[in-house]
Scaffold this active site. Structure first.
Site, mmCIF file in Angstrom:
data_model
loop_
_atom_site.group_PDB
_atom_site.id
_atom_site.type_symbol
_atom_site.label_atom_id
_atom_site.label_comp_id
_atom_site.label_asym_id
_atom_site.label_seq_id
_atom_site.Cartn_x
_atom_site.Cartn_y
_atom_site.Cartn_z
ATOM 1 N N SER B 49 4.446 6.559 -5.179
ATOM 2 C CA SER B 49 3.325 6.417 -4.498
ATOM 3 C C SER B 49 4.435 5.709 -2.834
ATOM 4 C CB SER B 49 2.925 5.608 -4.721
ATOM 5 O OG SER B 49 1.827 4.974 -4.566
ATOM 6 N N GLU B 50 3.421 5.730 -1.730
ATOM 7 C CA GLU B 50 3.611 5.318 -0.351
ATOM 8 C C GLU B 50 4.029 3.868 -0.532
ATOM 9 O OE1 GLU B 50 1.041 6.508 -0.709
ATOM 10 O OE2 GLU B 50 -0.094 6.053 0.768
ATOM 11 N N ASN B 51 3.484 3.005 -0.939
ATOM 12 C CA ASN B 51 3.764 1.290 -1.564
ATOM 13 C C ASN B 51 5.149 0.855 -2.075
ATOM 14 O OD1 ASN B 51 1.874 2.278 -4.054
ATOM 15 N ND2 ASN B 51 1.901 0.317 -4.264
ATOM 16 N N GLY B 52 6.152 2.038 -2.468
ATOM 17 C CA GLY B 52 7.662 1.672 -2.418
ATOM 18 C C GLY B 52 7.559 2.376 -4.136
ATOM 19 N N SER B 91 10.736 4.419 1.407
ATOM 20 C CA SER B 91 9.903 5.160 1.212
ATOM 21 C C SER B 91 8.780 6.210 2.233
ATOM 22 C CB SER B 91 8.156 4.075 0.450
ATOM 23 O OG SER B 91 7.365 4.777 -0.046
#
Lengths: 224, 220
Positions: B49-52, B91
């Protein structure tokens, strides 16, 4: 180790001057220093430039306002540099009425521009945005047959960030996905203020567990 | 006479079958998120998930939400054993660095050149690109997930996108609710079709060049 001053949210807000470029940590409200945001709204400071992942979640009917959204509603920003405004119709309204300038930056490019600013780099080369509107006005560089955009570093005057834990020296530990842009912004601004849920004594955080080194942090605010 | 009926589930089901154990996968908001529900039991993918985070788990039970644990849509999620967290630069280093095997994204328009438009309708809807431009530019394989026709009956697959692009020439696979296409040499190639639709129906109802691949078969 030198101890960093613990200040109130209102004192933190008072350090933000009109016209400042403000880096605000958080991702759709997760990992945002909400106490300082609230105090900054109360201070009524305006003419700011926002650098953040997004402009938060704003829903007037449900009374929901997270991340930078209270500051957007207070019209604190003349310029808004973010990757996403889709969950805050107030940002779109201000953009459409010319009340604030919105600059949309791909999320990974935004992260790298902040990182570059804090790491002594003029900018970075990224393939993101090649062949799209994002490339307009930017220098293209071809290396080994691949095209990149030159994206400049994006420094700020003041970073307002959120941590799970701070020691009195300013070493920080973040929680889960509340980390996001916070450690990057801590490196990229002249003044860095952290809102920490817990403040502990020097030595209480294992040096191996530190996410942001104390030298980046200037002031500590105890979160409510 | 075949009547088109929108069916998002078949899209999610088919996409889930592309993955092999160990693949690192990023699922976009909306329809792409549904793909996670249909990954076969014997396949273990690692959701990024790109938020980390890596090791994205299902939504928590009501009351178990953690304010510090959300997905890229800001919704509460859980982390699976073996998962981990990182900052936004790491990320997107994972994403642009070619460490994500598949990214699955929604579509406003996708064209036969592999161009994708999914972030902006000038004058109408400007939500911002978020992480989509990096995901499409950096992932090893880009899967565009979309219903085949708009509510107006217009084809979502185009000769050429008219809307601002999210990325140029990056889409590898398009899965709609009538079939699965690869994008090669400036043409869509129909690899599988979903009953009751036939290759003939699909070619007729798509406003783009389609080659019916030699091995084209019905997906079951």
């Amino acid at each position: 180790m030198i101890k960093k001053p613990i200040i109130s949210a209102a004192q933190a807000a008072a350090k933000v001057k009109p016209g400042d470029v403000v880096h605000l940590g958080g991702f759709l409200g997760c990992g945002c220093p909400d106490g300082i945001v609230k105090a900054l709204v109360a201070a009524g400071t305006s003419g700011l430039t926002l650098v953040a992942n997004d402009t938060g979640i704003y829903n007037e009917e449900k009374g929901r306002s997270s991340g930078p959204a209270p500051l957007i509603k207070a019209k604190a920003f003349k310029t808004i540099i973010v990757s996403h405004i889709g969950t805050n119709p107030e940002t779109q309204r201000q953009m459409n009425h010319g009340e604030s300038e919105v600059v949309l930056v791909p999320q990974g490019t935004l992260a790298e521009r902040v990182r570059a600013a804090g790491n002594g780099l003029g900018g970075v080369l990224t393939p993101t945005g090649v062949g799209t509107e994002v490339e307009e006005g930017k220098q293209k560089i071809v290396l080994k047959g691949k095209t990149y955009l030159l994206e400049e570093g994006l420094p700020g005057n003041i970073a307002l960030i959120k941590a799970k834990k701070a020691d009195r020296a300013g070493n920080l530990v973040y929680a889960k996905t509340a980390r996001n842009f916070n450690p990057l912004m801590a490196t990229a601004c002249e003044t860095v203020i952290v809102e920490a849920e817990e403040i502990v004594e020097i030595g209480d955080i294992d040096p191996d567990d530190v996410h942001t080194a104390s030298i980046f942090v200037d002031f500590i605010v105890q979160a409510e | 006479m075949i009547e088109y009926i929108e069916n998002k589930e078949i899209i999610a089901r088919r996409i889930a079958r592309f993955f092999a154990s160990g693949d690192v996968v990023n699922l976009g908001i909306g329809l792409p998120t549904m793909v996670g529900n249909f990954v076969p039991q014997d396949v273990t993918v690692i959701l990024q998930s790109e938020n980390g985070m890596m090791g994205l788990g299902p939504a928590p039970a009501k009351g178990d939400e953690d304010k510090d644990l959300t997905n890229a849509g800001g919704m509460p999620v859980t982390v699976l054993p073996g998962g981990c967290f990182f900052d936004s630069a790491t990320s997107f280093g994972i994403i642009r660095g070619g460490h994500v095997d598949y990214t699955v994204l929604g579509v406003l328009e996708v064209d036969q050149e592999g161009n994708l438009a999914n972030y902006k309708i000038p004058g109408k809807m400007v939500p911002g690109m978020g992480g989509a431009m990096d995901l499409v530019a950096g992932s090893k394989k880009v899967i565009a997930a979309t219903t085949h026709l708009e509510k107006t009956g217009a084809s979502k697959l185009k000769h050429r996108c008219a809307l601002p692009l999210t990325a140029a020439h990056e889409v590898d696979i398009v899965v709609t609710d009538v079939g699965y296409f690869t994008v090669k040499g400036g043409t869509f190639h129909l690899e599988e079709y979903f009953a009751p639709y036939t290759p003939e129906w699909i070619v007729e109802h798509t406003n783009a060049d389609i080659v019916v691949a030699p091995g084209c078969k019905e997906f079951k």
